[in-house]
Write an enzyme that holds these catalytic residues in place. Structure first.
Site, mmCIF file in Angstrom:
data_model
loop_
_atom_site.group_PDB
_atom_site.id
_atom_site.type_symbol
_atom_site.label_atom_id
_atom_site.label_comp_id
_atom_site.label_asym_id
_atom_site.label_seq_id
_atom_site.Cartn_x
_atom_site.Cartn_y
_atom_site.Cartn_z
ATOM 1 N N PRO A 760 0.744 -0.945 0.080
ATOM 2 C CA PRO A 760 -0.108 0.067 -0.177
ATOM 3 C C PRO A 760 0.864 1.162 0.057
ATOM 4 C CG PRO A 760 0.295 -0.882 2.220
ATOM 5 C CD PRO A 760 0.821 -1.818 1.133
ATOM 6 N N GLY A 761 0.304 2.369 -0.908
ATOM 7 C CA GLY A 761 0.989 3.591 -0.561
ATOM 8 C C GLY A 761 0.103 4.540 0.109
ATOM 9 N N ARG A 762 -1.019 4.849 -0.263
ATOM 10 C CA ARG A 762 -2.126 5.772 0.095
ATOM 11 C C ARG A 762 -2.334 5.460 1.627
ATOM 12 N NH1 ARG A 762 -5.618 8.251 -3.256
ATOM 13 N NH2 ARG A 762 -4.834 6.814 -4.859
ATOM 14 N N ARG A 798 -4.430 16.448 -7.907
ATOM 15 C CA ARG A 798 -5.861 15.352 -7.887
ATOM 16 C C ARG A 798 -6.924 15.788 -8.239
ATOM 17 N NH1 ARG A 798 -6.680 12.615 -3.806
ATOM 18 N NH2 ARG A 798 -6.806 10.353 -5.186
ATOM 19 N N CYS A 829 -2.916 29.436 -14.252
ATOM 20 C CA CYS A 829 -3.679 30.019 -15.328
ATOM 21 C C CYS A 829 -4.264 28.819 -16.145
ATOM 22 C CB CYS A 829 -2.728 30.690 -16.296
ATOM 23 S SG CYS A 829 -2.058 31.931 -15.621
ATOM 24 N N TYR A 858 0.165 11.252 -2.880
ATOM 25 C CA TYR A 858 0.048 11.652 -4.298
ATOM 26 C C TYR A 858 -0.392 13.211 -4.271
ATOM 27 C CZ TYR A 858 -0.154 6.693 -4.830
ATOM 28 O OH TYR A 858 0.183 5.252 -4.691
HETATM 29 N N1 LLP Z 1 1.682 -1.095 -6.270
HETATM 30 C C1 LLP Z 1 1.610 -0.609 -7.537
HETATM 31 C C2 LLP Z 1 2.357 -1.595 -8.419
HETATM 32 C C3 LLP Z 1 1.324 0.388 -7.859
HETATM 33 O O1 LLP Z 1 1.146 0.682 -9.189
HETATM 34 C C4 LLP Z 1 0.718 1.443 -6.873
HETATM 35 C C5 LLP Z 1 0.013 2.787 -7.257
HETATM 36 C C6 LLP Z 1 0.557 0.807 -5.630
HETATM 37 C C7 LLP Z 1 0.975 -0.247 -5.266
HETATM 38 C C8 LLP Z 1 0.122 1.822 -4.664
HETATM 39 O O2 LLP Z 1 -1.212 2.182 -4.660
HETATM 40 P P1 LLP Z 1 -1.950 2.686 -3.433
HETATM 41 O O3 LLP Z 1 -1.979 1.948 -2.191
HETATM 42 O O4 LLP Z 1 -1.369 4.004 -3.210
HETATM 43 O O5 LLP Z 1 -3.264 3.008 -3.913
HETATM 44 N N2 LLP Z 1 -2.052 9.061 -8.312
HETATM 45 C C9 LLP Z 1 -3.036 8.384 -7.986
HETATM 46 C C10 LLP Z 1 -2.700 6.984 -7.360
HETATM 47 C C11 LLP Z 1 -1.940 6.360 -8.420
HETATM 48 C C12 LLP Z 1 -1.167 4.992 -8.020
HETATM 49 C C13 LLP Z 1 -0.429 4.505 -8.869
HETATM 50 N N3 LLP Z 1 0.149 3.103 -8.554
HETATM 51 C C14 LLP Z 1 -3.999 9.370 -7.051
HETATM 52 O O6 LLP Z 1 -3.460 10.166 -6.842
HETATM 53 O O7 LLP Z 1 -5.019 8.682 -6.656
#
Ligand code: LLP
Length: 879
Positions: A760-762, A798, A829, A858
């Protein structure tokens, strides 16, 4: 206010303000206990004190109608005595509670019921005519008890047989079943009937649900038909009003059992109530509205157990400037029939031939949507006998003229209100929700009272919840919207309560944040304890062996240290990200870094391999074109499990439209290329998308990976990806970690030999970060008010990129009541430089600090120098 004594009644709402008559209808639960009968007594006495004549209509004691249905079945099977005894016992018990001699009172009815059952047993079947007579016994017995009890309390009561008061009207083409079990009554004013009741002294009490057929025989008005009885009687005698007393406090903006934040609807137009009743709200029977609407008699819905609650008034009174949307409803058990034909285009008569088939099988069509080559219709389970044989016969018939597909187990979710067409523009955010749900049919009712989508049944509940949060919670209490179900029932069970988020960390750290914003004018602020808290949640998932933080979400050095110190590994997508991790933690075990590049140049792979981190391939190209790189290596492969999910199409990373992952049909080629290169595939990976709140997502990914792993003997690790969502809009529920644990546990049980990973990231950082910005300028243009900020899409892209929703508050005026709807915009702009649209904020002034929440993921990582404006910098607090 106690409505039992005074009431909210406005006689001027009625076409008959001077009529002495009020009709009171009580349902089965209302007449099933002494406590409720005492309430009924209070209500009746209050009406008499008010100077009214009371016509009291009531149902069978709750549960009895079901037992009578069972009695018929049991009698057909020849063994009805136990059911009959039970029906007698139920009445005897109630009789005892009401201190009545029920044996004597009900002797005649019970004897007749016994004879009817014996007759059915004898011939082994029950005609609709007999069926109606058996069912009528419920109301006939209950009203004997009711009339006797009221009489014993000193109320003068005349019990009149409803079969003498209500006569059915012939319906052409009605089947025998229809004529006896679901008959229709007229509802014109009936002066003779009125005169007859006028001449009776005291309260007149009669049965709901039953009426007299053309020859005086017993007929039924359909299950739930007591409301209809009361409405027809009110119309016949030109009553001043109809009061329906039931076990819920009125009509609600959603089914309160499913959505406890549903709002009481205090007033509705007949048309809206009709629509709600037809759209699945079970409070009123749909057939009870036309009689009162045509006669101009207001209908009140009250709760018998809480006569002090306000209830719902249904009348013709227009609500000026009232909100247009009234409710979100859903009906399950919908079956769709999709008819595909190219021949339909510009062809005369296709529809009539198709509908002829439905008519032939006695199926009534509810909704319809058409395109050049497809007509899809919905059939309602309740209105139709949808057995397999009927459906098969229908399909066989239709197949002569088109290609047919039957889609079962669907639900219709409707937005109900007046003039939906006029507010389509407000529904934009609602349509975004549908991105996550497969829509089978969309229909905008010709009467302009509903907009309905048909989705898979299991999606309906969540969709209703989300739509309700989105569309209904914004209305303040007034003449239309009342308190929520939850407010009315302070004591409802914990799990049924709507989600109220805990107070966010930034409320507690407000002074610190204001000081930062005074210095920096715009800044990202990250709260490290919040990150640790999110990590703790995930680390408590026993089926997960390792968590890899997708550092693309936030690569701030202090954030990375915090994540590392909590024992989490790293998922990187570029040499830059790996470089940063190694710069901070040079001694890190390289197997704690998973590298997932996508369409990256050869050199990027060499970089990862040289540093001995786990390398993931998500294409066959690297193995085909650079096999030498992977000789003797253990590698991961990223698969495309076929279905992408996520908060926006840009973040759905599986399925045919996504550039990611090796499709499952290439697995054989993958095997042979890997073998030829001398690489061993030890890990399978899939990431379906980002911002997902349904735990089943990872279960689905898990089972796909386990299936594939069976043919890859070296696989030890299954990486189910990231994508764990966080609540964004007000009222949205967080990801249910307990449900996720269960889902993952099932995956582990199905594949006990594999280690399960998440990346997870978010989830780890989103809520921990906020963006602070100062108000620069204010402006009103057209009917929009703008609040300008010192930074915008250059810091947080976003909203512009995904239409993402971030909560925005005025941190300088956190305690002030919101009073204005504004658009919050930045200095860049572009018209898309907008952080929030139509936000309710307190009046803002230049220099105020606005806080944009949920900006830890993000946010800064996607910022830019667009317009050569430096984006907000980063500050970390709460070491
Ligand atoms: N693993 C892979 C292979 C990924 O491509 C990503 C995110 C993650 C893990 C982590 O995903 P998360 O748990 O953060 O949802 N910019 C967008 C999100 C793009 C995510 C890209 N890949 C936003 O602001 O919502």
């Amino acid at each position: 206010m106690n409505h039992a004594s005074t009431g909210p009644f406005d006689a001027q709402l009625s076409a008959f303000p001077d009529s002495p008559w009020v009709v009171l209808k009580f349902g089965g639960t209302s007449v099933a206990s002494l406590e409720n009968w005492q309430r009924i007594l209070g209500i009746v006495r209050a009406r008499i004190t008010e100077g009214r004549r009371v016509l009291l209509v009531h149902s069978a004691v709750s549960g009895v109608s079901n037992r009578l249905e069972e009695l018929i079945e049991a009698a057909i099977g020849g063994d009805h005595q136990p059911v009959l005894d039970d029906i007698a016992r139920r009445h005897r018990v109630l009789g005892e509670v009401l201190a009545l001699d029920s044996d004597t009172l009900l002797d005649a009815e019970l004897a007749e019921l016994g004879q009817l059952a014996a007759g059915i047993a004898l011939i082994g079947e029950a005609s609709p005519r007999t069926h109606a007579r058996v069912m009528a016994a419920g109301e006939l017995m209950a009203t004997r008890l009711g009339a006797a009890w009221l009489g014993a309390q000193g109320v003068e009561v005349q019990r009149v047989d409803a079969r003498e008061l209500l006569r059915t009207r012939p319906v052409s083409g009605a089947s025998e079943r229809g004529r006896y079990l679901s008959a229709a009554c007229g509802f014109d004013a009936d002066d003779a009937l009125r005169a007859r009741l006028d001449a009776l002294p005291g309260v007149v009490l009669t049965q709901g649900f039953i009426a007299g057929g053309e020859g005086g025989e017993t007929v039924l008005l359909g299950r739930g038909g007591s409301d209809t009885s009361a409405a027809c009687l009110a119309a016949h005698i030109s009553a001043q009003r109809l009061e329906i007393w039931t076990d819920v406090p009125g009509l609600f903006s959603a089914d309160p059992r499913a959505v406890p934040s549903a709002r009481l609807l205090k007033s509705l137009h007949y048309f809206e109530a009709q629509e709600l009743a037809s759209m699945g709200s079970r409070v009123l029977h749909p057939r009870c509205i036309p009689p009162v609407r045509r006669s101009g008699i207001p209908l009140y819905v009250f709760c018998t157990s809480r006569p002090d609650w306000a209830g719902t008034i249904v009348s013709a009174a227009p609500v000026e400037d009232g909100p247009q949307l009234k409710a979100v409803s859903s009906r399950k058990g919908i079956t769709l029939v999709s008819m595909e034909t190219l021949g339909m285009w510009q062809e005369v008569g296709f529809l009539s031939r198709a509908f002829e088939c439905f008519a032939r099988h006695g199926l009534s069509v509810d909704m319809i949507s058409t395109s050049e080559s497809n007509v899809t219709v919905s059939l309602e389970q309740l209105a139709n006998a949808l057995d397999d044989a009927t459906m098969a016969a229908l399909v066989a018939d239709l197949e002569h003229i088109c290609r047919v597909r039957v889609i079962t187990d669907c639900a219709a979710v409707s937005l109900v209100g007046r003039g939906i067409r006029a507010i389509l523009h407000e529904l934009g955010p609602a349509f975004e929700l549908f991105e996550d749900h497969r829509i089978h049919l969309l229909s905008q009712a010709a009467n302009d009272l509903n907009l309905t989508v048909v989705v898979d049944e299991e999606q309906a509940h969540r969709l209703v919840e989300q739509l309700h949060v989105l569309m209904m919670t914004r209305y303040s209490e007034g003449s239309v919207f009342g308190p929520t179900w939850q407010q009315l029932h302070g004591d409802i069970a914990e799990e049924a309560r709507p989600w109220t988020p805990p107070t966010p960390w930034w409320v507690h750290r407000r002074d610190e944040l204001l000081a930062i914003a005074a210095r920096d004018s715009a800044a990202y602020v990250y709260d490290l304890p919040s990150i640790r808290q999110a990590i703790d949640g995930l680390k408590r998932l026993p089926p997960v062996s390792a968590v890899f933080y997708a550092m693309k979400a936030n690569s701030n050095r202090d954030v990375l240290r915090c994540v590392h110190d909590a024992g989490v590994n790293f998922e990187c997508v570029s040499p830059g990200e790996i470089g940063r991790v190694l710069e901070l933690f040079p001694d890190l075990d390289r197997r704690r870094i998973l590298y997932t590049p996508n369409f990256a140049p050869k050199g990027d792979y060499q970089y990862g391999l040289e540093r001995d981190v786990w390398v993931t391939l998500d294409n066959l190209h690297p193995l085909r074109a650079w096999p030498e790189l992977f000789d003797g290596r253990e590698i991961f492969v990223r698969l495309d499990p076929g279905q992408g999910r996520g908060h926006h199409e840009h973040v759905r990373t599986a399925g045919v439209h996504s550039k990611f992952g090796i499709p499952l049909f290439e697995l054989d080629e993958l095997q042979s290329l890997a073998r030829a290169a001398g690489a061993r595939i030890v890990g399978l990976h899939a990431h379906t998308g980002s911002g997902i709140l349904s735990p089943e997502n990872w279960g689905g990914t898990g089972s796909t990976l386990i299936d594939v792993a069976r043919t890859f003997p070296d696989v030890r690790y299954l990486d189910l990806g990231g994508g764990l969502g966080v609540p964004e809009r007000p009222g949205e529920r967080p990801l249910d970690l307990a449900a996720l644990e269960q889902t993952l546990e099932a995956v582990r049980e199905a594949g006990p030999d594999y280690e399960l990973w998440l990346e997870p990231g978010r989830y780890l950082v989103a809520a921990a970060g906020v963006l602070l910005a100062q108000v620069t300028q204010l402006k009103g243009k057209g009917d929009v008010r703008y609040v300008g900020l010192s930074t915008g899409m250059n810091s947080l892209i976003r909203p512009a990129l995904y239409g993402a929703y971030h909560e925005i508050v005025n941190l300088s005026r956190l305690d002030e009541t919101p009073s204005e709807i504004v658009s919050v915009v930045g200095p860049n702009c572009e018209s898309g430089d907008r952080l929030g649209t139509d936000r309710l904020l307190p009046h803002c002034e230049e220099g105020d600090v606005l806080l944009i929440a949920n900006a830890g993921a993000y946010g800064f990582v996607m910022s830019s120098n667009y317009n050569l404006r430096a984006p907000a910098g980063e500050v970390v607090i709460g070491e």
